[in-house]
Design a protein around this motif. Structure first.
Motif, PDB file in Angstrom:
ATOM      1  N   LEU A  41      -9.733  15.052  -5.311  1.00  0.00           N
ATOM      2  CA  LEU A  41      -8.776  14.684  -4.377  1.00  0.00           C
ATOM      3  C   LEU A  41      -7.148  14.299  -5.017  1.00  0.00           C
ATOM      4  O   LEU A  41      -6.391  13.962  -3.863  1.00  0.00           O
ATOM      5  N   LEU A  42      -7.475  14.154  -5.986  1.00  0.00           N
ATOM      6  CA  LEU A  42      -6.748  13.741  -6.890  1.00  0.00           C
ATOM      7  C   LEU A  42      -4.936  15.082  -6.644  1.00  0.00           C
ATOM      8  O   LEU A  42      -3.823  15.031  -6.497  1.00  0.00           O
ATOM      9  N   ALA A  43      -5.573  16.655  -6.643  1.00  0.00           N
ATOM     10  CA  ALA A  43      -5.136  17.339  -6.403  1.00  0.00           C
ATOM     11  C   ALA A  43      -4.620  17.037  -4.587  1.00  0.00           C
ATOM     12  O   ALA A  43      -3.349  17.691  -4.452  1.00  0.00           O
ATOM     13  N   HIS A  44      -5.772  17.038  -3.825  1.00  0.00           N
ATOM     14  CA  HIS A  44      -4.540  17.066  -2.573  1.00  0.00           C
ATOM     15  C   HIS A  44      -3.925  16.017  -2.045  1.00  0.00           C
ATOM     16  O   HIS A  44      -2.600  15.622  -1.774  1.00  0.00           O
ATOM     17  N   THR A  45      -3.892  15.030  -2.801  1.00  0.00           N
ATOM     18  CA  THR A  45      -3.025  13.829  -3.348  1.00  0.00           C
ATOM     19  C   THR A  45      -1.205  14.108  -3.973  1.00  0.00           C
ATOM     20  O   THR A  45      -0.867  13.720  -3.198  1.00  0.00           O
ATOM     21  N   LEU A  46      -1.832  14.979  -4.863  1.00  0.00           N
ATOM     22  CA  LEU A  46      -0.261  15.617  -5.466  1.00  0.00           C
ATOM     23  C   LEU A  46       0.900  16.176  -4.118  1.00  0.00           C
ATOM     24  O   LEU A  46       1.856  16.116  -4.971  1.00  0.00           O
ATOM     25  N   VAL A  47      -0.248  17.040  -3.467  1.00  0.00           N
ATOM     26  CA  VAL A  47       0.100  17.812  -2.656  1.00  0.00           C
ATOM     27  C   VAL A  47       0.940  17.263  -1.633  1.00  0.00           C
ATOM     28  O   VAL A  47       2.125  17.445  -0.889  1.00  0.00           O
ATOM     29  N   ASN A  48       0.388  16.387  -1.515  1.00  0.00           N
ATOM     30  CA  ASN A  48       0.649  15.078  -0.010  1.00  0.00           C
ATOM     31  C   ASN A  48       2.278  14.538  -0.363  1.00  0.00           C
ATOM     32  O   ASN A  48       3.056  14.431  -0.059  1.00  0.00           O
ATOM     33  N   VAL A  49       2.139  13.954  -1.966  1.00  0.00           N
ATOM     34  CA  VAL A  49       3.340  13.571  -2.420  1.00  0.00           C
ATOM     35  C   VAL A  49       4.317  14.510  -2.361  1.00  0.00           C
ATOM     36  O   VAL A  49       5.535  13.755  -1.981  1.00  0.00           O
ATOM     37  N   ALA A  50       4.440  15.402  -2.815  1.00  0.00           N
ATOM     38  CA  ALA A  50       5.636  16.275  -2.535  1.00  0.00           C
ATOM     39  C   ALA A  50       6.052  16.575  -1.611  1.00  0.00           C
ATOM     40  O   ALA A  50       7.241  16.257  -1.150  1.00  0.00           O
ATOM     41  N   ILE A  51       4.933  17.473  -0.232  1.00  0.00           N
ATOM     42  CA  ILE A  51       5.473  17.222   0.328  1.00  0.00           C
ATOM     43  C   ILE A  51       6.018  16.051   1.261  1.00  0.00           C
ATOM     44  O   ILE A  51       7.324  16.295   2.076  1.00  0.00           O
ATOM     45  N   ILE A  52       5.631  14.996   1.430  1.00  0.00           N
ATOM     46  CA  ILE A  52       5.703  14.082   1.856  1.00  0.00           C
ATOM     47  C   ILE A  52       6.809  13.381   1.124  1.00  0.00           C
ATOM     48  O   ILE A  52       8.410  12.685   2.043  1.00  0.00           O
ATOM     49  N   GLY A  53       7.323  13.413   0.287  1.00  0.00           N
ATOM     50  CA  GLY A  53       8.521  13.501  -0.904  1.00  0.00           C
ATOM     51  C   GLY A  53       9.456  14.196  -0.422  1.00  0.00           C
ATOM     52  O   GLY A  53      10.769  13.703   0.161  1.00  0.00           O
ATOM     53  N   LEU A  54       9.309  15.392   0.291  1.00  0.00           N
ATOM     54  CA  LEU A  54      10.758  16.205   0.732  1.00  0.00           C
ATOM     55  C   LEU A  54      11.003  15.427   2.312  1.00  0.00           C
ATOM     56  O   LEU A  54      12.426  15.416   2.492  1.00  0.00           O
ATOM     57  N   ALA A  55       9.944  14.906   2.628  1.00  0.00           N
ATOM     58  CA  ALA A  55      10.251  14.786   4.457  1.00  0.00           C
ATOM     59  C   ALA A  55      10.911  13.268   4.434  1.00  0.00           C
ATOM     60  O   ALA A  55      11.680  13.313   4.576  1.00  0.00           O
ATOM     61  N   SER A  56      10.694  12.110   3.395  1.00  0.00           N
ATOM     62  CA  SER A  56      11.509  11.422   2.846  1.00  0.00           C
ATOM     63  C   SER A  56      12.497  10.920   2.265  1.00  0.00           C
ATOM     64  O   SER A  56      13.996  10.399   3.532  1.00  0.00           O
ATOM     65  N   ALA A  71      11.402   6.183  -4.588  1.00  0.00           N
ATOM     66  CA  ALA A  71      10.645   7.088  -4.666  1.00  0.00           C
ATOM     67  C   ALA A  71       9.103   6.433  -5.136  1.00  0.00           C
ATOM     68  O   ALA A  71       7.830   6.972  -4.968  1.00  0.00           O
ATOM     69  N   ALA A  72       8.720   5.585  -6.641  1.00  0.00           N
ATOM     70  CA  ALA A  72       7.931   5.095  -6.713  1.00  0.00           C
ATOM     71  C   ALA A  72       7.345   3.944  -5.651  1.00  0.00           C
ATOM     72  O   ALA A  72       5.976   4.816  -5.566  1.00  0.00           O
ATOM     73  N   PHE A  73       7.876   3.859  -4.684  1.00  0.00           N
ATOM     74  CA  PHE A  73       7.022   3.250  -3.625  1.00  0.00           C
ATOM     75  C   PHE A  73       6.269   4.594  -2.724  1.00  0.00           C
ATOM     76  O   PHE A  73       5.385   4.166  -2.373  1.00  0.00           O
ATOM     77  N   VAL A  74       7.058   5.724  -2.382  1.00  0.00           N
ATOM     78  CA  VAL A  74       6.483   6.314  -1.422  1.00  0.00           C
ATOM     79  C   VAL A  74       5.272   7.246  -2.319  1.00  0.00           C
ATOM     80  O   VAL A  74       4.463   7.363  -1.583  1.00  0.00           O
ATOM     81  N   VAL A  75       5.594   7.386  -3.341  1.00  0.00           N
ATOM     82  CA  VAL A  75       4.432   7.895  -4.620  1.00  0.00           C
ATOM     83  C   VAL A  75       3.037   7.072  -4.724  1.00  0.00           C
ATOM     84  O   VAL A  75       1.971   7.688  -3.757  1.00  0.00           O
ATOM     85  N   VAL A  76       3.422   5.914  -4.723  1.00  0.00           N
ATOM     86  CA  VAL A  76       2.261   5.292  -4.776  1.00  0.00           C
ATOM     87  C   VAL A  76       1.717   4.518  -2.933  1.00  0.00           C
ATOM     88  O   VAL A  76       0.448   5.188  -2.962  1.00  0.00           O
ATOM     89  N   GLY A  77       2.463   4.697  -2.170  1.00  0.00           N
ATOM     90  CA  GLY A  77       2.605   4.061  -0.659  1.00  0.00           C
ATOM     91  C   GLY A  77       1.630   5.251  -0.570  1.00  0.00           C
ATOM     92  O   GLY A  77       0.053   5.783   0.354  1.00  0.00           O
ATOM     93  N   VAL A  78       2.169   6.805  -0.519  1.00  0.00           N
ATOM     94  CA  VAL A  78       1.381   8.762   0.225  1.00  0.00           C
ATOM     95  C   VAL A  78      -0.170   8.250  -0.481  1.00  0.00           C
ATOM     96  O   VAL A  78      -0.874   8.596  -0.018  1.00  0.00           O
ATOM     97  N   ALA A  79      -1.332   7.702  -2.313  1.00  0.00           N
ATOM     98  CA  ALA A  79      -1.606   7.822  -2.603  1.00  0.00           C
ATOM     99  C   ALA A  79      -2.617   6.441  -1.888  1.00  0.00           C
ATOM    100  O   ALA A  79      -4.170   7.037  -1.408  1.00  0.00           O
ATOM    101  N   ALA A  80      -1.711   5.720  -1.660  1.00  0.00           N
ATOM    102  CA  ALA A  80      -3.077   4.430  -1.314  1.00  0.00           C
ATOM    103  C   ALA A  80      -3.280   5.062   0.723  1.00  0.00           C
ATOM    104  O   ALA A  80      -4.542   5.207   0.490  1.00  0.00           O
ATOM    105  N   PHE A  81      -2.512   5.856   1.101  1.00  0.00           N
ATOM    106  CA  PHE A  81      -2.871   6.258   2.415  1.00  0.00           C
ATOM    107  C   PHE A  81      -3.775   7.655   2.317  1.00  0.00           C
ATOM    108  O   PHE A  81      -4.796   7.729   3.148  1.00  0.00           O
ATOM    109  N   CYS A  82      -3.677   8.246   1.869  1.00  0.00           N
ATOM    110  CA  CYS A  82      -4.686   9.681   1.042  1.00  0.00           C
ATOM    111  C   CYS A  82      -5.974   8.728   1.025  1.00  0.00           C
ATOM    112  O   CYS A  82      -7.065   9.888   1.534  1.00  0.00           O
ATOM    113  N   GLY A  83      -5.952   7.871   0.370  1.00  0.00           N
ATOM    114  CA  GLY A  83      -7.203   7.416  -0.265  1.00  0.00           C
ATOM    115  C   GLY A  83      -7.897   6.793   1.583  1.00  0.00           C
ATOM    116  O   GLY A  83      -8.942   7.119   1.923  1.00  0.00           O
TER     117      GLY A  83
END
Length: 251
Positions: free
Chosen positions: A104-119, A144-156
């Motif tokens: 789950l951590l690996a897939h969260t990191l991928v989502n953080v990267a993708i959504i960071g670019l989209a943001s 950027a910190a809010f994006v990272v933490v928000g993505v992690a929350a919704f990955c969960g």
């Protein structure tokens, strides 16, 4: 293989899998762009006009970014779990040292990267096609910190939906059912003043509310934001822990 190398290997595989699905890549970036163009450039805001979109354009910036922070992790993580389950991939992963938390951590990191670019794309587009003004302060990088933490929350949350839903179609239906009310009832596009007072506790229970409040405080009204980031971080830890616990066993 160390834990870091296991997470990195799974993250690289997940990123390549995402990039091979061109439709998913297209709509990850295209959907929020359409929303910005429709509501930001065509409908436009009408300050003091009353009703929806009655606030200045800068008020809605967290909502536009929140679209990708909310929708993409829910659908991507949930669908990935459904695909793994349907293809018996979790059984295969059980023969490797990779744990559920690491997966789950690996897939969260991928989502953080993708959504960071989209943001970043959404942020720039809002400034380009609307008359939104952003406060430029030393706190601006905290977005950027809010994006990272928000993505992690919704990955969960996506992991929970993916683990509980029976099929991939069920995951998509569940994620849309959850995401749409959250998007519009979390101090993003609908100000709290337009909602009945009895519903406000539900607004306070939404992770996206703390994302919107914090980003808005930084970019728009200059209010306090550290507390919102702390609450969002606690929610992210909780949802990731629950999501990892519900995953099919990989260890």
């Amino acid at each position: 293989m160390s834990r870091v190398r296991r997470v990195r290997a799974e993250a690289v595989a997940a990123a390549r899998s995402f990039l091979r699905r061109r439709t998913a890549v297209f709509f990850t970036f295209f959907f929020p762009v359409i929303l910005v163009v429709i509501f930001g450039a065509l409908v436009r805001t009408q300050p003091t006009g009353g009703g929806l979109f009655a606030e200045p354009a800068g008020y809605y910036l967290p909502g536009y970014i929140g679209v990708v922070v909310l929708f993409t992790p829910l659908s991507r993580v949930g669908s990935e779990i459904a695909r793994h389950r349907d293809g018996n991939r979790f059984e295969k992963l059980a023969t490797t040292p990779l744990t559920r938390v690491e997966w789950l951590l690996a897939h969260t990191l991928v989502n953080v990267a993708i959504i960071g670019l989209a943001s970043i794309l959404v942020f720039g587009l809002v400034l380009l096609v609307t008359d939104a003004a952003v406060r430029v302060t030393v706190a601006l990088p905290a977005v950027a910190a809010f994006v990272v933490v928000g993505v992690a929350a919704f990955c969960g949350v996506g992991a929970v939906l993916g683990s509980l839903a029976d099929t991939q179609d069920g995951v998509i239906a569940a994620s849309n059912t959850v995401a749409l009310p959250i998007l519009f009832l979390s101090e993003t596009f609908v100000p709290p003043s337009l909602l009945p007072e009895w519903f406000l506790p539900a607004v306070a229970a939404s992770p996206l509310t703390y994302f919107a409040r914090g980003v808005r405080a930084i970019t728009y009204d200059g209010g306090p934001w550290v507390g919102d980031l702390a609450v969002l971080s606690a929610i992210a830890l909780l949802t990731l822990a629950v999501g990892a616990r519900l995953l099919p066993r990989t260890d």
